[in-house]
Enzyme design. Structure first.
Site, PDB file in Angstrom:
ATOM      1  N   LYS A   1       0.814  -1.216   0.000  1.00  0.00           N
ATOM      2  CA  LYS A   1       0.000   0.000   0.000  1.00  0.00           C
ATOM      3  C   LYS A   1       0.851   1.272   0.000  1.00  0.00           C
ATOM      4  CE  LYS A   1      -4.311  -1.891   1.670  1.00  0.00           C
ATOM      5  NZ  LYS A   1      -3.992  -3.349   1.661  1.00  0.00           N
TER       6      LYS A   1
HETATM    7  C1  LIG Z   1      -4.593  -4.364   0.881  1.00  0.00           C
HETATM    8  C2  LIG Z   1      -3.862  -5.629   0.772  1.00  0.00           C
HETATM    9  C3  LIG Z   1      -4.225  -6.617  -0.171  1.00  0.00           C
HETATM   10  C4  LIG Z   1      -5.434  -6.496  -1.067  1.00  0.00           C
HETATM   11  O1  LIG Z   1      -5.316  -5.512  -2.079  1.00  0.00           O
HETATM   12  P1  LIG Z   1      -6.614  -4.944  -2.786  1.00  0.00           P
HETATM   13  O2  LIG Z   1      -6.138  -3.815  -3.633  1.00  0.00           O
HETATM   14  O3  LIG Z   1      -7.532  -4.492  -1.693  1.00  0.00           O
HETATM   15  O4  LIG Z   1      -7.215  -6.039  -3.589  1.00  0.00           O
HETATM   16  C5  LIG Z   1      -3.455  -7.768  -0.238  1.00  0.00           C
HETATM   17  N1  LIG Z   1      -2.392  -7.951   0.580  1.00  0.00           N
HETATM   18  C6  LIG Z   1      -2.025  -7.036   1.496  1.00  0.00           C
HETATM   19  C7  LIG Z   1      -0.872  -7.322   2.373  1.00  0.00           C
HETATM   20  C8  LIG Z   1      -2.731  -5.835   1.617  1.00  0.00           C
HETATM   21  O5  LIG Z   1      -2.360  -4.940   2.532  1.00  0.00           O
END
Ligand SMILES: *Cc1c(COP(=O)(O)O)cnc(C)c1O
Length: 550
Positions: free
Chosen positions: A130
């Site tokens: 993120k």
């Molecule tokens: C947010 C997140 C996801 C999922 O991603 P999306 O864009 O919501 O599909 C997967 N793995 C981790 C570690 C995350 O923080």
């Protein structure tokens, strides 16, 4: 610079137009600027913003040797008009955003075996993917606010109050994206005692005065309800400009498009196969998926012209997306009980039909995927375009179709099956997989034993899915599986998988130095009851204090 005369009616052109505009997936509104889209987050009709045209990356082959930041500049320039952000400013925002990453390649590609590669997206400040989007979004907020506030002082300045709830990952990435930024306060609510100690420490050790951690006596759902109540409250909306950083913000999707291109080029450079992977050859991407933001960015890369054979959606036991691709129905609760499962005996016993399932990959524990609405729009648009040639009419149709689907989701808990052509066009670009907790654990074990590589549980859901995909395609097709978090962030699952492995030690094998020291650092957090009005007063009070100190 060439300007496009704005002609009325159907322009079927998908090339980059100098003025990129955005519309809402629910069809009520269009013509938004990038700045409006970023600062508002959600359209007023409840829809999500998407670009009116997906730009073509006509000269993508010439980007092969660009650095991550230079590549980001090329891609983002296709979505952001130079009249909105002058190129030199955009370049500066991007450079600043990715200077905080620990890896010189920003998002390095690691070879696992044969034709399977892992794209490590966790080298940002909080060790989760993120960061790729939120480092950029934070700098973008700051840029727009500073520009709005030029020459203004005190109460005249536009001040943004970002409020969000977190079960762990989003909160720390948002805090690191916004810490120290001018004219923005950030409030992150987490359920007290219910986030992992590392994630709690990551958030509360950030002492910048615009960062406010609120530990709520309650669950993650309680935190989310409080945030929703605040956004719906007239009072605080009149006095404070509330801003959101959740994954519906278009700028987050946009930033994530970059690593699809970047990893594709890394593969061309580092191919371990003979004959080697060549520029122009198609690749499969496998994406651990929750809210559908990450994999949606891959869809944009595909539509821009990157040679992607398939996007494989990897879900955990919260499998609404997998069920959609299997049945054409998008519904919160499976109408056929365990029909879509991998046949796990535990499913019947564990099925809490009410809420989300708690799994070992908590960042993917969702009931519905908010960004899926954006894909639905494109599917509905293609469907309409099959019948009619008028571009504007097709867009209207798509918006109406999406509105109808989402209404049904809200009132009846699901919709579908969608039209046969809609489902088959979804299946052209995507496949889906569902991975159980026990399969997740087995995958972590397996790759540790065979490769000495420690996967985090989310990345393991991806790899388990990738192996199934390889099983279908054969080893000729290259696979890039996305790794979304550093294993140290999910110590519980990693220890559960590897505790009995000979010579395994979490402290020395997994824990980065940055985490080892976190516990000893000073923390700041405010405890608050599960009462949205108390939270509202606290937010007001803390913003006031923060601004007074300036
Ligand atoms: C947010 C997140 C996801 C999922 O991603 P999306 O864009 O919501 O599909 C997967 N793995 C981790 C570690 C995350 O923080």
């Amino acid at each position: 610079m060439a300007t496009n005369g704005t002609t009325d009616g159907a322009s079927n052109s998908t090339t980059h137009t100098p003025s990129q505009r955005y519309l809402s997936t629910r069809g009520e509104d269009s013509g938004f600027s990038f700045e409006e889209v970023v600062l508002k987050g959600l359209a007023s009709d409840g829809g999500l913003y998407i670009p009116e045209e997906i730009p073509q990356a006509q000269n993508w082959r010439s980007w092969k040797d660009l650095s991550f930041a230079d590549l980001a500049f090329e891609i983002l320039s296709l979505y952001i008009s130079p009249s909105e952000i002058p190129p030199q400013d955009l370049k500066a925002i991007i450079d600043k955003s990715y200077s905080t990453f620990r890896s010189p390649e920003t998002t390095p590609l690691v070879h696992l075996n044969d034709n399977l590669y892992l794209l490590e997206l966790f080298h940002g400040p909080t060790f989760a993917f993120k960061d790729v989007a939120l480092q950029f979004l934070g700098n973008l907020f700051e840029y727009f606010l500073v520009r709005k506030n030029e020459g203004k002082v005190g109460k005249d300045r536009h001040h943004l109050t970002v409020v969000g709830a977190t079960s762990g990952d989003t909160g720390s990435a948002a805090i690191y994206g916004l810490r120290g930024k001018k004219d923005v306060s950030v409030f992150i609510l987490h359920p007290k005692g219910r986030v992992s100690p590392i994630q709690e420490a990551q958030m509360t050790t950030v002492l910048d005065k615009n960062v406010h951690n609120l530990a709520v006596t309650g669950t993650f759902d309680d935190c989310q309800d409080i945030v929703k109540a605040l956004f719906a409250d007239k009072d605080i909306n009149e006095t404070h400009n509330l801003g959101a950083v959740n994954s519906i913000n278009w700028a987050r999707i946009l930033a994530q498009i970059v690593y699809y291109f970047h990893s594709y080029f890394s593969l061309v450079r580092a191919s371990k196969t003979s004959p080697p992977f060549r520029l122009g050859e198609r690749v499969r991407f496998v994406v651990p998926t929750g809210n559908f933001g990450d994999v949606l960015a891959g869809y944009f890369a595909l539509r821009m012209g990157l040679p992607i054979a398939k996007l494989v959606i990897a879900t955990n036991e919260n499998d609404i997306l997998h069920r959609f691709w299997t049945t054409g129905r998008y519904e919160i609760h499976s109408s056929q009980g365990a029909a879509a499962t991998g046949g796990l005996a535990t499913d019947g016993a564990k099925a809490h039909e009410e809420g989300v399932k708690e799994t070992l990959s908590p960042a993917m524990d969702i009931l519905v995927s908010s960004n899926f609405e954006r894909l639905l729009w494109f599917l509905a648009y293609e469907y309409a375009a099959g019948a009619r040639m008028d571009n504007e009419w097709n867009k209207k149709q798509a918006g109406q179709e999406v509105s109808a689907w989402l209404k049904e989701l809200k009132s009846a808990g699901g919709f579908g099956p969608v039209q046969r052509d809609v489902l088959s066009s979804a299946r052209t670009d995507f496949e889906s997989e569902r991975v159980s907790d026990s399969q997740t654990i087995d995958t972590i074990k397996d790759f540790y034993r065979r490769k000495g590589y420690v996967l985090d549980p989310h990345s393991a859901v991806g790899i388990a899915s990738a192996l199934r995909s390889v099983g279908r395609t054969g080893p000729e097709v290259s696979h890039i599986s996305l790794s979304t978090a550093h294993p140290a962030k999910f110590a519980g699952a990693v220890e559960l998988a590897l505790k009995d492995e000979e010579g395994f030690d979490f402290q020395t094998k997994v824990l980065p130095a940055e985490f080892a020291d976190l516990e000893n650092q000073e923390k700041r957090v405010t405890f608050v009851e599960n009462d949205w009005q108390k939270v509202r007063e606290l937010v007001k009070h803390q913003v006031e204090e923060e601004l007074r100190e300036e």
